[in-house]
Design a protein around this motif. Sequence first.
Motif, PDB file in Angstrom:
ATOM      1  N   THR A 329      44.168  -7.552  80.920  1.00  0.00           N
ATOM      2  CA  THR A 329      44.544  -8.910  80.503  1.00  0.00           C
ATOM      3  C   THR A 329      43.327  -9.782  80.207  1.00  0.00           C
ATOM      4  OG1 THR A 329      44.673  -9.625  82.814  1.00  0.00           O
ATOM      5  CG2 THR A 329      46.710  -8.827  81.788  1.00  0.00           C
ATOM      6  N   ALA A 330      42.159  -9.194  80.140  1.00  0.00           N
ATOM      7  CA  ALA A 330      40.957  -9.972  79.831  1.00  0.00           C
ATOM      8  C   ALA A 330      40.955 -10.372  78.348  1.00  0.00           C
ATOM      9  CB  ALA A 330      39.708  -9.176  80.162  1.00  0.00           C
ATOM     10  N   ASP A 331      40.607 -11.627  78.071  1.00  0.00           N
ATOM     11  CA  ASP A 331      40.537 -12.101  76.688  1.00  0.00           C
ATOM     12  C   ASP A 331      39.321 -11.505  75.976  1.00  0.00           C
ATOM     13  OD1 ASP A 331      42.742 -13.648  77.222  1.00  0.00           O
ATOM     14  OD2 ASP A 331      41.643 -15.544  77.366  1.00  0.00           O
ATOM     15  N   VAL A 332      39.527 -11.106  74.725  1.00  0.00           N
ATOM     16  CA  VAL A 332      38.442 -10.596  73.880  1.00  0.00           C
ATOM     17  C   VAL A 332      38.497 -11.346  72.548  1.00  0.00           C
ATOM     18  CG1 VAL A 332      37.416  -8.597  72.750  1.00  0.00           C
ATOM     19  CG2 VAL A 332      38.584  -8.314  74.949  1.00  0.00           C
ATOM     20  N   SER A 333      37.466 -12.108  72.236  1.00  0.00           N
ATOM     21  CA  SER A 333      37.435 -12.876  70.993  1.00  0.00           C
ATOM     22  C   SER A 333      37.356 -11.957  69.780  1.00  0.00           C
ATOM     23  CB  SER A 333      36.234 -13.832  70.990  1.00  0.00           C
ATOM     24  OG  SER A 333      36.371 -14.813  71.992  1.00  0.00           O
ATOM     25  N   ILE A 334      38.087 -12.312  68.739  1.00  0.00           N
ATOM     26  CA  ILE A 334      38.080 -11.555  67.492  1.00  0.00           C
ATOM     27  C   ILE A 334      37.263 -12.340  66.463  1.00  0.00           C
ATOM     28  CG2 ILE A 334      39.490 -10.540  65.667  1.00  0.00           C
ATOM     29  CD1 ILE A 334      41.855 -10.615  67.683  1.00  0.00           C
ATOM     30  N   ALA A 339      33.124  -7.928  62.729  1.00  0.00           N
ATOM     31  CA  ALA A 339      33.165  -6.566  63.273  1.00  0.00           C
ATOM     32  C   ALA A 339      34.390  -6.367  64.169  1.00  0.00           C
ATOM     33  CB  ALA A 339      31.901  -6.288  64.072  1.00  0.00           C
ATOM     34  N   ALA A 340      34.806  -5.125  64.300  1.00  0.00           N
ATOM     35  CA  ALA A 340      35.937  -4.787  65.169  1.00  0.00           C
ATOM     36  C   ALA A 340      35.547  -4.981  66.637  1.00  0.00           C
ATOM     37  CB  ALA A 340      36.375  -3.352  64.925  1.00  0.00           C
ATOM     38  N   VAL A 341      36.525  -5.363  67.446  1.00  0.00           N
ATOM     39  CA  VAL A 341      36.334  -5.495  68.896  1.00  0.00           C
ATOM     40  C   VAL A 341      37.388  -4.652  69.594  1.00  0.00           C
ATOM     41  CG1 VAL A 341      35.315  -7.799  68.740  1.00  0.00           C
ATOM     42  CG2 VAL A 341      37.799  -7.562  68.981  1.00  0.00           C
ATOM     43  N   THR A 342      37.143  -4.360  70.877  1.00  0.00           N
ATOM     44  CA  THR A 342      38.077  -3.509  71.604  1.00  0.00           C
ATOM     45  C   THR A 342      38.401  -4.072  72.976  1.00  0.00           C
ATOM     46  OG1 THR A 342      36.290  -2.154  72.541  1.00  0.00           O
ATOM     47  CG2 THR A 342      37.258  -1.402  70.465  1.00  0.00           C
ATOM     48  N   SER A 343      39.577  -3.710  73.453  1.00  0.00           N
ATOM     49  CA  SER A 343      39.996  -3.908  74.832  1.00  0.00           C
ATOM     50  C   SER A 343      40.369  -2.535  75.367  1.00  0.00           C
ATOM     51  CB  SER A 343      41.198  -4.852  74.898  1.00  0.00           C
ATOM     52  OG  SER A 343      41.681  -4.982  76.224  1.00  0.00           O
ATOM     53  N   ALA A 422      39.578 -10.947  56.909  1.00  0.00           N
ATOM     54  CA  ALA A 422      39.521 -12.049  55.945  1.00  0.00           C
ATOM     55  C   ALA A 422      39.027 -13.310  56.636  1.00  0.00           C
ATOM     56  CB  ALA A 422      40.896 -12.281  55.323  1.00  0.00           C
ATOM     57  N   ALA A 423      38.557 -14.272  55.850  1.00  0.00           N
ATOM     58  CA  ALA A 423      37.933 -15.464  56.409  1.00  0.00           C
ATOM     59  C   ALA A 423      38.956 -16.527  56.799  1.00  0.00           C
ATOM     60  CB  ALA A 423      36.944 -16.040  55.401  1.00  0.00           C
ATOM     61  N   VAL A 424      38.473 -17.510  57.537  1.00  0.00           N
ATOM     62  CA  VAL A 424      39.120 -18.774  57.907  1.00  0.00           C
ATOM     63  C   VAL A 424      39.850 -18.700  59.248  1.00  0.00           C
ATOM     64  CG1 VAL A 424      40.736 -20.612  57.276  1.00  0.00           C
ATOM     65  CG2 VAL A 424      39.354 -19.483  55.499  1.00  0.00           C
ATOM     66  N   ASP A 425      40.803 -17.786  59.439  1.00  0.00           N
ATOM     67  CA  ASP A 425      41.622 -17.804  60.652  1.00  0.00           C
ATOM     68  C   ASP A 425      40.971 -17.019  61.787  1.00  0.00           C
ATOM     69  OD1 ASP A 425      44.425 -19.054  59.861  1.00  0.00           O
ATOM     70  OD2 ASP A 425      43.679 -17.868  58.160  1.00  0.00           O
ATOM     71  N   THR A 426      41.238 -17.457  63.027  1.00  0.00           N
ATOM     72  CA  THR A 426      40.580 -16.867  64.199  1.00  0.00           C
ATOM     73  C   THR A 426      41.597 -16.595  65.300  1.00  0.00           C
ATOM     74  OG1 THR A 426      40.109 -19.039  65.137  1.00  0.00           O
ATOM     75  CG2 THR A 426      38.418 -18.074  63.720  1.00  0.00           C
ATOM     76  N   GLY A 427      41.125 -15.868  66.322  1.00  0.00           N
ATOM     77  CA  GLY A 427      41.998 -15.589  67.465  1.00  0.00           C
ATOM     78  C   GLY A 427      41.325 -14.692  68.470  1.00  0.00           C
ATOM     79  N   TYR A 428      42.130 -14.104  69.376  1.00  0.00           N
ATOM     80  CA  TYR A 428      41.597 -13.246  70.434  1.00  0.00           C
ATOM     81  C   TYR A 428      42.670 -12.294  70.944  1.00  0.00           C
ATOM     82  CZ  TYR A 428      43.921 -16.689  73.495  1.00  0.00           C
ATOM     83  OH  TYR A 428      44.844 -17.518  74.101  1.00  0.00           O
ATOM     84  N   ILE A 429      42.216 -11.174  71.505  1.00  0.00           N
ATOM     85  CA  ILE A 429      43.123 -10.264  72.210  1.00  0.00           C
ATOM     86  C   ILE A 429      43.418 -10.885  73.564  1.00  0.00           C
ATOM     87  CG2 ILE A 429      43.459  -7.941  73.127  1.00  0.00           C
ATOM     88  CD1 ILE A 429      41.278  -6.976  71.187  1.00  0.00           C
ATOM     89  N   SER A 430      44.678 -11.099  73.858  1.00  0.00           N
ATOM     90  CA  SER A 430      45.071 -11.693  75.135  1.00  0.00           C
ATOM     91  C   SER A 430      45.485 -10.635  76.149  1.00  0.00           C
ATOM     92  CB  SER A 430      46.222 -12.679  74.922  1.00  0.00           C
ATOM     93  OG  SER A 430      46.642 -13.235  76.147  1.00  0.00           O
ATOM     94  N   GLY A 431      45.997  -9.497  75.660  1.00  0.00           N
ATOM     95  CA  GLY A 431      46.426  -8.448  76.575  1.00  0.00           C
ATOM     96  C   GLY A 431      46.662  -7.146  75.851  1.00  0.00           C
ATOM     97  N   PHE A 432      46.480  -6.058  76.588  1.00  0.00           N
ATOM     98  CA  PHE A 432      46.688  -4.701  76.055  1.00  0.00           C
ATOM     99  C   PHE A 432      47.196  -3.839  77.192  1.00  0.00           C
ATOM    100  CE2 PHE A 432      44.103  -0.571  75.436  1.00  0.00           C
ATOM    101  CZ  PHE A 432      45.162   0.085  74.839  1.00  0.00           C
ATOM    102  N   LYS A 433      48.309  -3.137  76.992  1.00  0.00           N
ATOM    103  CA  LYS A 433      48.812  -2.275  78.054  1.00  0.00           C
ATOM    104  C   LYS A 433      49.449  -1.019  77.485  1.00  0.00           C
ATOM    105  CE  LYS A 433      53.313  -4.597  78.655  1.00  0.00           C
ATOM    106  NZ  LYS A 433      54.162  -5.329  79.626  1.00  0.00           N
ATOM    107  N   LEU A 434      49.388   0.038  78.257  1.00  0.00           N
ATOM    108  CA  LEU A 434      50.055   1.297  77.949  1.00  0.00           C
ATOM    109  C   LEU A 434      51.110   1.546  79.021  1.00  0.00           C
ATOM    110  CD1 LEU A 434      47.014   3.581  77.040  1.00  0.00           C
ATOM    111  CD2 LEU A 434      48.488   2.301  75.470  1.00  0.00           C
ATOM    112  N   THR A 435      52.305   1.907  78.599  1.00  0.00           N
ATOM    113  CA  THR A 435      53.388   2.218  79.536  1.00  0.00           C
ATOM    114  C   THR A 435      53.793   3.659  79.338  1.00  0.00           C
ATOM    115  OG1 THR A 435      54.172  -0.067  79.472  1.00  0.00           O
ATOM    116  CG2 THR A 435      55.669   1.575  80.353  1.00  0.00           C
ATOM    117  N   PHE A 436      53.697   4.442  80.409  1.00  0.00           N
ATOM    118  CA  PHE A 436      54.063   5.855  80.366  1.00  0.00           C
ATOM    119  C   PHE A 436      55.490   6.014  80.891  1.00  0.00           C
ATOM    120  CE2 PHE A 436      49.616   5.971  79.845  1.00  0.00           C
ATOM    121  CZ  PHE A 436      49.282   7.167  79.240  1.00  0.00           C
TER     122      PHE A 436
END
Length: 437
Positions: A329-334, A339-343, A422-436
Motif C-alpha cells: 500500500t506504499a504510494d509510488v509517484s508516476i 520513466a516507468a515505476v514499480t510497486s 503523455a504529458a500534462v496529467d499526473t498521479g501515483y500508485i496507491s496500492g497493488f495486491k495479488l490474491t491467490f
Amino acid sequence: MKLSARLSALAGASALVLGAFAAAVPASAAPSGAAAVTPPDISVTNVKQHLADLQSIATANGGNRAHGRTGYKASIDFVKAKLDAAGYTTSLQTFTSSGATGYNLIADWPGGDPNQVVMSGSHLDSVTAGPGINDNGSGSAAILETALAVSRTNFQPTKHLRFAWWGAEELGLIGSKHYVNNTPAAERAKIKAYLNFDMIGSPNPGYFVYDDDPTIEQTFKDYYAGLGIPTEIETEGDGRSDHAPFKSAGVPVGGLFSGADYTKTAAQAQKWGGTQGQAFDRCYHASCDTTANINDTALDRNADAIAYAVWNLSSGTTTPPTGTVFENTADVSIPDNGAAVTSSVTVSGITGNAPATLKVGVDIVHTYIGDLIVDLIAPDGSVYNVHNRAGGSADNINTTYTVNASSEVANGVWKLRVQDKAAVDTGYISGFKLTFP
C-alpha cells in the motif's frame, strides 16, 4: 561468513519496517496467541563435542577445513556418518570451484509432506587461516545436534525436514548457489522456509535475527522474548551468507547471527553483556578461531532457538487459506510522460505455480488513465499487460484484473509496472495486491 563480510550493526532496528507486508505473508508457524510446540532441549555439551571433533579434524589436516583441503572433506564425512547412523537419507552434491571439488551434504528426515519442506543450513568450510570453529563450526554443529535430536525423539512433523551443510561459502556462497541453481523451480517452490545459521557462538556475542520472511523472523523473536533477551535486526546479511541464493529464488528465509568483526556498542553491551568497543569476534577469519573462541551461553541459546524454529515451523500447515493476499500500500509517484515505476510484493508460502485465475488488484490515482500502460511483471521477468492506454479522460484505476499466470512459479517478487506516456496529467500508485484463490 564469506571473506567480503564486514557487516555494520543496526542497533535498535525494528521489524516494523515490514509495514504492510507482514500481514500479507501466510503464516507457517503457530498463529499469534496459539500454543507453541515445545522442542527438546539441545545439549550444549553435545554441540561443543561436535566442535571439538571439528577442531581435531582441522588440527590433523593442516590447521583448517577450507574448500579443496583434506580437512573439509573429513568434516563432511564426519557429519554424514552421524546422520546416516541416525536414520537420515543423505546425499553428497559435488561441484567445482577454484580447480577443486567441493561438496554439499543434504540430509532428509523420512516423512512429512514433501510439498512443504522446512530446510536448515550452515556452511561447513573454514578459511585457510584457521579451523573456523565459530565461523562456521558453530552453526554446523548446532544444526547437526538439532537433526540428531529429531532422530532421538522420533519427531514426526507435518512438513518434511531437510538439513544442509554447504561447501565453499568462504569463496562466495559457491555451494549453496550450486544447490539452488541446480534444483528445478518446481522443487524449490516446495521449500517453505530456509533457515540459515552462520556464526552463532561469537565470544563477545550479540543476538541478531535476520530481517527477511516475517513469520520466520517472528518465530525467532518469540523464542528470545520468552527468555527476556532483546534482539536486533540483522539487515546487512543479504549476499553475505548462504540464505542469499534462496532468497533470490523466492524462498522464504531467516536465520540467526551472533556478530563478526565489527564493534559492540555501549548500548549493545548494556543489554547483552560483554565488552563494548571490542569486536563481536576478534578471531574472525583468523588462526585463533578455535574451540576457545566460543561463548557457551550464546551457543546454547542459539542452538535452542534453532530447535524452537524447526519444531514450530514444521508443525501445522503452510498451505495458505483461500484468498491469500499479498499487498503493498506504499504510494509510488508516476512521473508525467516519464520513466516507468514499480510497486512490488513478495509472494511466499505458495506451493507450485501461480493460478490461471490470479487476481491482480490495481489502485492508481491519476487524472487521465488514457496516458497509462500498466503491466504485471512475474518473478522471472515475464510481462502481463493489464491496461494499455485505455479509458481516455477518465481518472483513477481501481480494478481487479484476472491474469493467467499458471506458467509462473508463484513464490518470488512480483511487480506492478506503470508508465505515463503523455504529458500534462499526473498521479501515483496507491496500492497493488495479488490474491491467490
